[in-house]
Design a protein around this motif. Sequence first.
Motif, PDB file in Angstrom:
ATOM      1  N   GLN A  48      55.448  25.759  11.943  1.00 43.77           N
ATOM      2  CA  GLN A  48      55.210  26.822  10.607  1.00 43.77           C
ATOM      3  C   GLN A  48      53.938  25.985   9.725  1.00 43.77           C
ATOM      4  N   VAL A  49      53.123  26.566   9.151  1.00 46.43           N
ATOM      5  CA  VAL A  49      51.935  25.925   8.354  1.00 46.43           C
ATOM      6  C   VAL A  49      52.195  26.286   6.654  1.00 46.43           C
ATOM      7  N   LEU A  53      49.665  32.252   3.728  1.00 43.45           N
ATOM      8  CA  LEU A  53      50.463  31.090   4.071  1.00 43.45           C
ATOM      9  C   LEU A  53      51.274  30.724   2.700  1.00 43.45           C
ATOM     10  N   PRO A  54      52.279  30.029   2.955  1.00 46.18           N
ATOM     11  CA  PRO A  54      53.161  29.688   1.667  1.00 46.18           C
ATOM     12  C   PRO A  54      52.266  28.623   1.025  1.00 46.18           C
ATOM     13  N   LEU A  91      56.753  17.672   1.884  1.00 44.54           N
ATOM     14  CA  LEU A  91      58.175  16.914   2.427  1.00 44.54           C
ATOM     15  C   LEU A  91      59.284  17.699   1.571  1.00 44.54           C
ATOM     16  N   ASP A  92      59.024  18.128   0.543  1.00 39.76           N
ATOM     17  CA  ASP A  92      60.102  18.764  -0.218  1.00 39.76           C
ATOM     18  C   ASP A  92      60.244  20.249   0.294  1.00 39.76           C
ATOM     19  N   TRP A  93      59.108  20.891   0.480  1.00 38.06           N
ATOM     20  CA  TRP A  93      59.090  21.970   1.199  1.00 38.06           C
ATOM     21  C   TRP A  93      59.823  22.033   2.549  1.00 38.06           C
ATOM     22  N   ALA A  94      59.237  21.154   3.093  1.00 32.31           N
ATOM     23  CA  ALA A  94      60.055  20.864   4.526  1.00 32.31           C
ATOM     24  C   ALA A  94      61.688  20.767   4.659  1.00 32.31           C
ATOM     25  N   ALA A  95      61.975  20.129   3.635  1.00 34.35           N
ATOM     26  CA  ALA A  95      63.538  19.763   3.404  1.00 34.35           C
ATOM     27  C   ALA A  95      64.201  21.442   3.149  1.00 34.35           C
ATOM     28  N   THR A  96      63.396  22.118   2.416  1.00 37.87           N
ATOM     29  CA  THR A  96      64.181  23.313   2.134  1.00 37.87           C
ATOM     30  C   THR A  96      64.173  24.228   3.615  1.00 37.87           C
ATOM     31  N   GLN A  97      63.089  23.845   4.402  1.00 36.99           N
ATOM     32  CA  GLN A  97      63.352  24.816   5.623  1.00 36.99           C
ATOM     33  C   GLN A  97      64.142  23.911   6.756  1.00 36.99           C
ATOM     34  N   TRP A 156      54.907  12.719   8.798  1.00 39.50           N
ATOM     35  CA  TRP A 156      55.658  12.106   7.791  1.00 39.50           C
ATOM     36  C   TRP A 156      57.271  12.543   7.785  1.00 39.50           C
ATOM     37  N   PRO A 157      58.014  11.688   7.537  1.00 44.75           N
ATOM     38  CA  PRO A 157      59.456  11.936   7.639  1.00 44.75           C
ATOM     39  C   PRO A 157      60.219  12.346   6.282  1.00 44.75           C
ATOM     40  N   VAL A 158      60.875  13.504   6.437  1.00 51.69           N
ATOM     41  CA  VAL A 158      61.350  14.123   5.251  1.00 51.69           C
ATOM     42  C   VAL A 158      62.316  13.282   4.666  1.00 51.69           C
ATOM     43  N   ALA A 159      63.138  12.346   5.407  1.00 53.24           N
ATOM     44  CA  ALA A 159      64.181  11.296   5.027  1.00 53.24           C
ATOM     45  C   ALA A 159      63.259  10.263   3.912  1.00 53.24           C
ATOM     46  N   LEU A 160      62.178  10.055   3.941  1.00 47.21           N
ATOM     47  CA  LEU A 160      61.546   9.147   2.726  1.00 47.21           C
ATOM     48  C   LEU A 160      60.879   9.614   1.571  1.00 47.21           C
ATOM     49  N   ARG A 161      61.143  11.011   1.381  1.00 49.60           N
ATOM     50  CA  ARG A 161      60.479  11.661   0.308  1.00 49.60           C
ATOM     51  C   ARG A 161      61.112  11.255  -0.929  1.00 49.60           C
TER      52      ARG A 161
END
Length: 200
Positions: free
Chosen positions: A46-47, A63-64, A84-90, A145-150
Motif C-alpha cells: 500500500q502507498v 492516497l492517505p 513508520l507511525d502510519w505503518a504501525a497502525t496498519q 525502515w523497520p517499524v520496531a525502531l520508530r
Amino acid sequence: MKQPLGVILAGGQATRMGGGDKGLRILGGQSLLARVEARLSPQVAQVALNANGDPARFAALDLPVIADSIEGFAGPLAGVLAGLDWAATQGADTIVTAAADTPFFPCDLVPQLLLASEGMTHPLVLASTPDPERGRVRHPTFGLWPVALRDDLRGALEGGLRKVVLWTDTHGGREALFSDENTFFNVNTPEDLAQAERML
C-alpha cells in the motif's frame, strides 16, 4: 517478512523550485508524484504520501496523506517517522520510502532493498549508487525502515538529529547498490525539470 508499505516523501519546502509542491509539477503530461506512485505501488502492499499542510491539494492521487509529527521541517527523517507511525497502525513491519521528486528510481527498488536486509534483526537499508570520487553515494530518501525502531527515531529527532546516515549508521544500516546513478536523478530546479523531460 510481510511486504513493506510504501511512503512517498513530499514534506520538503521546494525552495529551489520557487516553493509550492514539487511533486505536483508536470513531467511528460503527469505529475512527478503520479509517476513516483505508479513506480512504487507495484512493489509494496500500500502507498501513503508524507506531506504537510492541506491534504486536499493531493486529492487527485487518492492516497492517505500523513503529516510530520515533529514540528518545524525536520527533514526526511521526520517523514520516515510519520511513515513508520502510519505503518504501525496498519500492522506492518517495514516501510520503503521514495522521494516525490525522483521519477526514474529503479523498478526493482524494493526487492533489492529486501535482499540487502537479509539476516538483519531490524531491516534498515539505504539505496546507493557508484560515485567516481567517493566510491559510492547513499540516497537517504530511498530506504527500507523497520517499524520496531520508530520510538528510537522519535527520540533522536526530538534530540535534534537531522542527518539520515548518522541515525542509520548507529543501527548498523546497510546499503543496496544500484549500478545506474541516473535512476536517482531528482528534480530540484526548473532546469532539472527540463533535463527530466529530455530523459523521458
